[in-house]
Scaffold this motif. Structure first.
Motif, PDB file in Angstrom:
ATOM      1  N   GLY A 276       0.841  -1.195   0.000  1.00 44.76           N
ATOM      2  CA  GLY A 276       0.000   0.000   0.000  1.00 44.76           C
ATOM      3  C   GLY A 276       0.871   1.237   0.000  1.00 44.76           C
ATOM      4  N   GLY A 277       0.262   2.390  -0.162  1.00 47.00           N
ATOM      5  CA  GLY A 277       0.992   3.646  -0.214  1.00 47.00           C
ATOM      6  C   GLY A 277       1.583   4.040   1.124  1.00 47.00           C
ATOM      7  N   VAL A 278       2.222   5.211   1.127  1.00 49.30           N
ATOM      8  CA  VAL A 278       2.887   5.709   2.332  1.00 49.30           C
ATOM      9  C   VAL A 278       1.859   6.089   3.390  1.00 49.30           C
ATOM     10  CG1 VAL A 278       4.372   7.545   3.222  1.00 49.30           C
ATOM     11  CG2 VAL A 278       4.839   6.539   0.984  1.00 49.30           C
ATOM     12  N   GLY A 279       2.131   5.706   4.646  1.00 50.27           N
ATOM     13  CA  GLY A 279       1.316   6.148   5.767  1.00 50.27           C
ATOM     14  C   GLY A 279      -0.052   5.523   5.871  1.00 50.27           C
ATOM     15  N   LEU A 280      -0.215   4.300   5.369  1.00 50.71           N
ATOM     16  CA  LEU A 280      -1.532   3.657   5.396  1.00 50.71           C
ATOM     17  C   LEU A 280      -1.648   2.565   6.454  1.00 50.71           C
ATOM     18  CD1 LEU A 280      -2.372   3.417   1.582  1.00 50.71           C
ATOM     19  CD2 LEU A 280      -3.000   5.187   3.227  1.00 50.71           C
ATOM     20  N   GLY A 281      -0.561   2.253   7.182  1.00 53.43           N
ATOM     21  CA  GLY A 281      -0.663   1.301   8.287  1.00 53.43           C
ATOM     22  C   GLY A 281       0.070  -0.010   8.094  1.00 53.43           C
ATOM     23  N   LYS A 282       0.922  -0.109   7.081  1.00 51.56           N
ATOM     24  CA  LYS A 282       1.648  -1.375   6.872  1.00 51.56           C
ATOM     25  C   LYS A 282       2.576  -1.677   8.047  1.00 51.56           C
ATOM     26  CE  LYS A 282       3.644  -0.138   3.083  1.00 51.56           C
ATOM     27  NZ  LYS A 282       3.191   1.280   3.071  1.00 51.56           N
ATOM     28  N   THR A 283       3.360  -0.683   8.452  1.00 52.24           N
ATOM     29  CA  THR A 283       4.283  -0.892   9.572  1.00 52.24           C
ATOM     30  C   THR A 283       3.524  -1.192  10.857  1.00 52.24           C
ATOM     31  OG1 THR A 283       5.924   0.559   8.548  1.00 52.24           O
ATOM     32  CG2 THR A 283       6.129   0.170  10.918  1.00 52.24           C
ATOM     33  N   HIS A 284       2.405  -0.524  11.065  1.00 50.78           N
ATOM     34  CA  HIS A 284       1.575  -0.783  12.249  1.00 50.78           C
ATOM     35  C   HIS A 284       1.165  -2.256  12.294  1.00 50.78           C
ATOM     36  CE1 HIS A 284      -1.702   0.922  15.086  1.00 50.78           C
ATOM     37  NE2 HIS A 284      -1.583  -0.380  15.303  1.00 50.78           N
ATOM     38  N   LEU A 285       0.717  -2.795  11.167  1.00 51.09           N
ATOM     39  CA  LEU A 285       0.299  -4.197  11.142  1.00 51.09           C
ATOM     40  C   LEU A 285       1.478  -5.142  11.371  1.00 51.09           C
ATOM     41  CD1 LEU A 285      -2.380  -4.426   8.294  1.00 51.09           C
ATOM     42  CD2 LEU A 285      -2.716  -4.685  10.766  1.00 51.09           C
ATOM     43  N   LEU A 286       2.642  -4.821  10.824  1.00 52.07           N
ATOM     44  CA  LEU A 286       3.814  -5.678  11.042  1.00 52.07           C
ATOM     45  C   LEU A 286       4.139  -5.768  12.530  1.00 52.07           C
ATOM     46  CD1 LEU A 286       6.316  -4.784   8.163  1.00 52.07           C
ATOM     47  CD2 LEU A 286       4.895  -6.806   8.379  1.00 52.07           C
ATOM     48  N   HIS A 287       4.150  -4.629  13.208  1.00 53.12           N
ATOM     49  CA  HIS A 287       4.441  -4.638  14.644  1.00 53.12           C
ATOM     50  C   HIS A 287       3.341  -5.359  15.422  1.00 53.12           C
ATOM     51  CE1 HIS A 287       7.925  -1.764  15.023  1.00 53.12           C
ATOM     52  NE2 HIS A 287       7.576  -1.578  13.751  1.00 53.12           N
ATOM     53  N   ALA A 288       2.089  -5.139  15.023  1.00 54.19           N
ATOM     54  CA  ALA A 288       0.985  -5.818  15.705  1.00 54.19           C
ATOM     55  C   ALA A 288       1.107  -7.326  15.575  1.00 54.19           C
ATOM     56  CB  ALA A 288      -0.346  -5.336  15.127  1.00 54.19           C
ATOM     57  N   ILE A 289       1.501  -7.796  14.394  1.00 48.47           N
ATOM     58  CA  ILE A 289       1.719  -9.235  14.200  1.00 48.47           C
ATOM     59  C   ILE A 289       2.793  -9.729  15.148  1.00 48.47           C
ATOM     60  CG2 ILE A 289       2.611 -10.966  12.586  1.00 48.47           C
ATOM     61  CD1 ILE A 289       1.282  -9.354  10.337  1.00 48.47           C
ATOM     62  N   GLY A 290       3.887  -8.993  15.250  1.00 46.09           N
ATOM     63  CA  GLY A 290       5.021  -9.432  16.056  1.00 46.09           C
ATOM     64  C   GLY A 290       4.726  -9.538  17.536  1.00 46.09           C
ATOM     65  N   HIS A 291       3.854  -8.672  18.052  1.00 49.50           N
ATOM     66  CA  HIS A 291       3.575  -8.683  19.495  1.00 49.50           C
ATOM     67  C   HIS A 291       2.916  -9.984  19.944  1.00 49.50           C
ATOM     68  CE1 HIS A 291       4.860  -4.704  20.562  1.00 49.50           C
ATOM     69  NE2 HIS A 291       4.108  -4.131  19.641  1.00 49.50           N
ATOM     70  N   VAL A 292       2.064 -10.581  19.114  1.00 43.82           N
ATOM     71  CA  VAL A 292       1.305 -11.757  19.538  1.00 43.82           C
ATOM     72  C   VAL A 292       2.206 -12.983  19.738  1.00 43.82           C
ATOM     73  CG1 VAL A 292      -0.568 -13.330  18.935  1.00 43.82           C
ATOM     74  CG2 VAL A 292      -0.802 -10.883  18.463  1.00 43.82           C
ATOM     75  N   PRO A 293       2.990 -13.426  18.746  1.00 42.87           N
ATOM     76  CA  PRO A 293       3.841 -14.604  18.995  1.00 42.87           C
ATOM     77  C   PRO A 293       4.940 -14.353  20.022  1.00 42.87           C
ATOM     78  CG  PRO A 293       4.307 -13.651  16.833  1.00 42.87           C
ATOM     79  CD  PRO A 293       3.080 -12.973  17.346  1.00 42.87           C
ATOM     80  N   SER A 294       5.348 -13.095  20.199  1.00 41.23           N
ATOM     81  CA  SER A 294       6.392 -12.827  21.199  1.00 41.23           C
ATOM     82  C   SER A 294       5.910 -13.122  22.613  1.00 41.23           C
ATOM     83  CB  SER A 294       6.867 -11.376  21.094  1.00 41.23           C
ATOM     84  OG  SER A 294       5.836 -10.483  21.457  1.00 41.23           O
ATOM     85  N   THR A 295       4.590 -13.025  22.840  1.00 39.98           N
ATOM     86  CA  THR A 295       4.052 -13.370  24.157  1.00 39.98           C
ATOM     87  C   THR A 295       4.022 -14.873  24.385  1.00 39.98           C
ATOM     88  OG1 THR A 295       1.768 -13.396  23.326  1.00 39.98           O
ATOM     89  CG2 THR A 295       2.622 -11.296  24.151  1.00 39.98           C
ATOM     90  N   LYS A 296       4.223 -15.643  23.299  1.00 41.16           N
ATOM     91  CA  LYS A 296       4.243 -17.105  23.405  1.00 41.16           C
ATOM     92  C   LYS A 296       5.664 -17.652  23.365  1.00 41.16           C
ATOM     93  CE  LYS A 296      -0.151 -17.229  20.897  1.00 41.16           C
ATOM     94  NZ  LYS A 296      -0.852 -17.707  19.664  1.00 41.16           N
ATOM     95  N   ASN A 297       6.638 -16.764  23.646  1.00 34.96           N
ATOM     96  CA  ASN A 297       8.058 -17.143  23.684  1.00 34.96           C
ATOM     97  C   ASN A 297       8.591 -17.598  22.326  1.00 34.96           C
ATOM     98  OD1 ASN A 297       8.352 -16.576  26.467  1.00 34.96           O
ATOM     99  ND2 ASN A 297       7.521 -18.589  26.989  1.00 34.96           N
ATOM    100  N   LEU A 298       7.957 -17.148  21.252  1.00 30.79           N
ATOM    101  CA  LEU A 298       8.505 -17.385  19.924  1.00 30.79           C
ATOM    102  C   LEU A 298       9.454 -16.252  19.580  1.00 30.79           C
ATOM    103  CD1 LEU A 298       5.328 -18.534  17.937  1.00 30.79           C
ATOM    104  CD2 LEU A 298       7.093 -19.951  19.002  1.00 30.79           C
TER     105      LEU A 298
END
Length: 519
Positions: A225-247
């Motif tokens: 998607g274009g600049v400033g539409l939330g791609k980086t936000h989603l990447l970080h959001a994805i990362g937070h979930v498995p990190s809580t499971k010690n992945l």
């Protein structure tokens, strides 16, 4: 059980006599040999390790629980002994990268089958280390041993009493491991703070599924998607979930990947580079389009991608365009990016922009009137980053001047705080519209009324009214001498359709082309 007795100084291939049987054992540095009387019995002799300084003292050690007699050696124990010796013959990085995670599967008729979870590690072991491993096993067994590597998931086996190491008196140096996700993920970027609308619903749903079921839902997941539409936000959001499971989660930009590769080549630490990027559970790569045209980076990322996907690890990639639109990207990478799910994020519609502003307004110290939020939602259409920035500018402007928030204050704030730029001319608008729709200026000015020409002509009428101070008569003259009623009809038609996703994207693209071309 009688005490263990050495037969004199031990050479590299010597053993220890246990009740008339000879058993070869791994070699350990002197500082690794524990002395725990009553719990472990050991006898050691000084030797010189092949390829090491002759002055350094190494020991052969056998650890047995009191009263225990070893009668046979199985595949697991053979490979443990071999790993002990191999660890002394190579650097720690080499051992940790390629041999530490391996395990014995079976040993029969002189054939030892060794498992590894990575196809890339299997290839490396077969091509680079097989000779060393076979020589080591031959020395341990006293005869030639054939070795075959297979890719297989590791099932934890009970520790062997033969080679089980008690706690060391002095802890070993920690092995360098990939950084934990908490070191690189933004705590503000979570699924809870992501506003979902029609423009990003598919991308959000795919990201949520990947986060909660890594490597089971969509692998790889490609967000664009274009600049400033939330791609980086989603990447970080994805990362937070498995990190809580010690992945193990690693978030990087493509620039970081390239710089790490360059530094590893310069410092001759490519094995540590591969250990960092290939021994993780979730890899999140932002702005992958920047590796296009970089041959070495694409080569290394290709192998990293293959290793992780073959090991059933999750890969998530973001870009400002779909894989097929990334220039100079190798075809083998493009095809792999398209293996999983490709989800695009479009500019937010009016409802989503309003919801985002309301969510952001809750974190402000002063309440934001609804009419100000509505004004900003209609005014800023390009991306979420600019939308949030405009809200912050309006609030700061009102606070600095000690004025209450209102539409008038917001209008003044955006006018005074936004960079001034000259409006485009009518001829520049016509050229931009014609170029976007692959038409000529003569087509726009012609009397042709086919949809392929009439619709772009009406878009030109709309932009001319919105972006310039030209009158209806001036716009009509620029478009081949059309009267003012035709111009007004075309403007009103496009205005009524401007909130539809497809047309809104076209208008934003033309404006971007238009203003980027201005000096």
């Amino acid at each position: 059980m009688p005490p263990l007795r050495s037969r004199g100084p031990l050479g590299p291939r010597e053993g220890l006599s246990v009740e008339g049987k000879t058993l070869r054992v791994c070699l350990l540095p002197a500082w690794q040999v524990p002395g725990q009387a009553g719990t472990w019995q050991a006898r050691e002799g000084n030797i010189r390790s092949k390829g090491r300084s002759p002055s350094r003292s190494w020991h052969a050690a056998l650890f047995l629980r009191p009263g225990e007699v070893i009668e046979s050696v199985d595949a697991h124990r053979i490979w443990q002994v071999a790993q002990g010796e191999l660890q002394l013959q190579m650097t720690r990085a080499t051992y940790d990268t390629w041999l530490k995670g391996t395990f014995a599967v079976s040993y029969e008729d002189g054939l030892l089958i060794v498992g590894t979870e990575s196809p890339y590690a299997k290839e490396w072991l077969e091509n680079r280390l097989l000779g060393t491993i076979k020589r080591t096993l031959a020395g341990i067994q006293g005869h030639t041993v054939e070795v075959r590597f297979i890719v297989k998931a590791h099932q934890t086996q009970p520790s062997s009493p033969l080679l089980e190491e008690p706690a060391l008196a002095f802890p070993r140096d920690p092995v360098r491991t990939p950084p934990l996700s908490s070191l690189s993920l933004n705590p503000r970027y979570t699924f809870e703070t992501f506003i979902v609308g029609s423009s990003n619903r598919l991308a959000h749903a795919a990201a949520y599924a990947v986060a909660h079921r890594p490597a089971e839902a969509y692998n790889p997941l490609f967000l664009y998607g274009g600049v400033g539409l939330g791609k980086t936000h989603l990447l970080h959001a994805i990362g937070h979930v498995p990190s809580t499971k010690n992945l193990r989660v690693l978030y990087i930009s493509s620039e970081t990947f390239t710089n790490d590769l360059i530094n590893s080549i310069r410092n001759q630490t490519t094995e540590e580079f591969r250990l960092k990027y290939r021994h993780i559970d979730v890899l999140l790569v932002d702005d992958i389009q920047f590796i296009a045209g970089k041959e070495s980076t694409q080569e290394e990322f290709f192998h990293t991608f293959n290793t992780l996907r073959s090991a059933n690890k999750q890969i998530v990639i973001s870009s400002d365009r779909p894989p097929k639109a990334i220039p100079t990207l190798e075809e083998r990478l493009r095809s792999r990016f398209e293996w999983g799910l490709i989800a695009d994020i479009q500019p937010p519609d009016l409802e989503t922009r309003t919801a985002i502003l309301r969510f952001k307004a809750e974190s402000q110290s002063h309440p934001i009137p609804a009419e100000v939020i509505d004004f900003l939602a209609h005014k800023i259409q390009s991306n979420i980053r600019e939308l949030e920035g405009s809200l912050n500018r309006v609030v700061a402007y009102a606070q600095l001047l000690n004025r209450s928030l209102s539409v008038e204050v917001a209008t003044a704030a955006l006018r005074e705080l936004s960079p001034r730029r000259e409006p485009p001319s009518l001829s520049q608008i016509m050229e931009a519209v014609a170029g976007f729709y692959n038409l000529s200026l003569d087509d726009l000015k012609s009397p042709r009324r086919s949809k392929a020409v009439a619709f772009p002509r009406q878009v030109a009428m709309y932009l001319a009214r919105e972006e310039t101070a030209s009158s209806l008569l001036e716009i009509g003259k620029a478009l081949g001498g059309r009267d003012h009623s035709t111009i007004l009809y075309g403007y009103e038609k496009i205005s009524s359709l401007a909130d539809e996703d497809s047309l809104r994207r076209e208008l934003l693209s033309i404006k971007e082309m238009l203003y980027h071309a201005l000096p």
